[in-house]
Write a protein that holds these residues in place. Structure first.
Motif, PDB file in Angstrom:
ATOM      1  N   ALA A   6      32.595 -55.760 -40.969  1.00  0.00           N
ATOM      2  CA  ALA A   6      32.348 -54.545 -40.192  1.00  0.00           C
ATOM      3  C   ALA A   6      32.213 -53.339 -41.122  1.00  0.00           C
ATOM      4  CB  ALA A   6      33.469 -54.323 -39.182  1.00  0.00           C
ATOM      5  N   ARG A   7      33.054 -53.286 -42.157  1.00  0.00           N
ATOM      6  CA  ARG A   7      32.950 -52.192 -43.128  1.00  0.00           C
ATOM      7  C   ARG A   7      31.616 -52.257 -43.871  1.00  0.00           C
ATOM      8  NH1 ARG A   7      38.390 -49.870 -45.140  1.00  0.00           N
ATOM      9  NH2 ARG A   7      39.726 -50.422 -43.411  1.00  0.00           N
ATOM     10  N   ALA A   9      28.812 -53.447 -42.702  1.00  0.00           N
ATOM     11  CA  ALA A   9      27.790 -53.005 -41.758  1.00  0.00           C
ATOM     12  C   ALA A   9      27.733 -51.483 -41.663  1.00  0.00           C
ATOM     13  CB  ALA A   9      28.041 -53.619 -40.385  1.00  0.00           C
ATOM     14  N   LYS A  10      28.875 -50.825 -41.838  1.00  0.00           N
ATOM     15  CA  LYS A  10      28.934 -49.364 -41.783  1.00  0.00           C
ATOM     16  C   LYS A  10      28.635 -48.726 -43.135  1.00  0.00           C
ATOM     17  CE  LYS A  10      32.385 -49.336 -38.140  1.00  0.00           C
ATOM     18  NZ  LYS A  10      33.786 -49.019 -37.814  1.00  0.00           N
ATOM     19  N   GLY A  11      28.457 -49.531 -44.160  1.00  0.00           N
ATOM     20  CA  GLY A  11      28.190 -48.997 -45.490  1.00  0.00           C
ATOM     21  C   GLY A  11      29.449 -48.557 -46.214  1.00  0.00           C
ATOM     22  N   ASN A  12      30.608 -49.041 -45.772  1.00  0.00           N
ATOM     23  CA  ASN A  12      31.880 -48.652 -46.389  1.00  0.00           C
ATOM     24  C   ASN A  12      32.224 -49.572 -47.559  1.00  0.00           C
ATOM     25  OD1 ASN A  12      32.100 -46.648 -44.514  1.00  0.00           O
ATOM     26  ND2 ASN A  12      33.530 -47.741 -43.217  1.00  0.00           N
ATOM     27  N   LYS A  82      40.819 -44.561 -38.057  1.00  0.00           N
ATOM     28  CA  LYS A  82      40.046 -45.682 -37.537  1.00  0.00           C
ATOM     29  C   LYS A  82      39.255 -45.239 -36.313  1.00  0.00           C
ATOM     30  CE  LYS A  82      42.238 -48.362 -40.414  1.00  0.00           C
ATOM     31  NZ  LYS A  82      42.092 -47.911 -41.733  1.00  0.00           N
ATOM     32  N   ALA A  83      37.992 -45.667 -36.225  1.00  0.00           N
ATOM     33  CA  ALA A  83      37.163 -45.354 -35.070  1.00  0.00           C
ATOM     34  C   ALA A  83      37.630 -46.180 -33.884  1.00  0.00           C
ATOM     35  CB  ALA A  83      35.696 -45.645 -35.382  1.00  0.00           C
TER      36      ALA A  83
END
Length: 84
Positions: A6-7, A9-12, A82-83
């Protein structure tokens, strides 16, 4: 691993020197992003697909195995809100 993906995918992705890390709850996945083509053996849907960006994991580093500068980036990522 799901949180790490997930990180990604978010570019983190943490970058330190020329190394890349995906933050995880108890450490980081060390590796790097690569562009790969789908294998036609995966089926018809993949035969003419565009290249995909993936994070190639090389190893996992726990909190006490990271360089201090990587640990700093990881600890900041852990304390970020956290979102929902």
């Amino acid at each position: 691993m799901l949180r790490a993906l997930a990180r990604l995918a978010k570019g983190n992705v943490l970058t330190e020197r020329e190394d890349q890390y995906l933050p995880a709850r108890s450490g980081v996945w060390a590796g790097g992003t690569e562009e790969v083509c789908a294998d036609p053996a995966w089926g018809p849907a993949f035969r003419h697909g565009a290249p995909m960006e993936v994070f190639a994991i090389r190893t996992f580093l726990g909190e006490n195995e990271m360089r201090p500068t990587v640990w700093l980036g990881w600890s900041k990522a852990q304390s970020a809100p956290k979102a929902a």
